[in-house]
Design an enzyme around this catalytic site. Structure first.
Site, PDB file in Angstrom:
ATOM      1  N   ASP A  28      49.526  39.843  35.738  1.00 46.40           N
ATOM      2  CA  ASP A  28      48.768  39.435  34.366  1.00 46.40           C
ATOM      3  C   ASP A  28      49.627  40.213  33.443  1.00 46.40           C
ATOM      4  O   ASP A  28      50.699  40.923  33.821  1.00 46.40           O
ATOM      5  CB  ASP A  28      47.460  39.785  34.449  1.00 46.40           C
ATOM      6  N   ALA A  29      49.106  40.196  32.163  1.00 50.36           N
ATOM      7  CA  ALA A  29      49.760  40.862  30.933  1.00 50.36           C
ATOM      8  C   ALA A  29      50.021  42.180  31.193  1.00 50.36           C
ATOM      9  O   ALA A  29      51.034  42.953  30.593  1.00 50.36           O
ATOM     10  CB  ALA A  29      49.212  40.668  29.783  1.00 50.36           C
TER      11      ALA A  29
END
Length: 146
Positions: A28-29
């Site tokens: 993810d980010a």
């Protein structure tokens, strides 16, 4: 079943081990494995487990008119996995019901459990989309693994 460097789960049940490498697309980010991807890793392991015991999903659908679908998930995220981690998904069949299976699955990194789940799978008729008993031949094979 796949041999592993890791000890079998505590009850010494037969288990299946699937190696998984974490790719950029899995993160993810924040740079850690996105939470839903642990469930994807477990899905892959259950699919390969089913194939290893002689029942590919396409074959079951075509010949037995059944599919296995997730009914419930109880998951614990213990530590984050990150890009390039080499993981191993350990799958054991915990319970065999008339029309359901319960799998215990663990994801390990360097022999340490970082994720664990109990996943209940229902046997469903492909035609009716309703729960149906696991066919006798399939059930007999599964019974040897509980």
């Amino acid at each position: 079943m796949h041999a592993s460097n890791h000890p079998a789960p505590a009850k010494s049940k037969p288990f299946f081990a699937l190696p998984v490498r974490v790719y950029y697309e899995d993160t993810d980010a924040a740079g850690v494995v996105y939470y839903a991807n642990y469930l994807k890793f477990c899905e892959r392991a259950r699919t390969d487990w089913l194939r290893a015991v002689g029942f590919g999903q396409q074959r079951l659908a075509a010949e037995q008119d059944i599919v296995f679908v997730v009914r419930a998930v109880q998951a614990d995220y213990l530590q984050a996995a990150v890009l390039d981690d080499q993981l191993e998904v350990i799958t054991t069949l915990e319970r065999l019901g008339r029309a359901s299976l319960v799998f215990a699955q663990k994801i390990l990194r360097d022999s340490q459990v970082i994720f664990e789940a109990l996943i209940t799978i229902a046997c469903v008729s492909l035609g009716s989309r309703k729960a149906t008993p696991i066919p006798p031949a399939v059930r007999a094979q599964f019974a040897t693994l509980v």
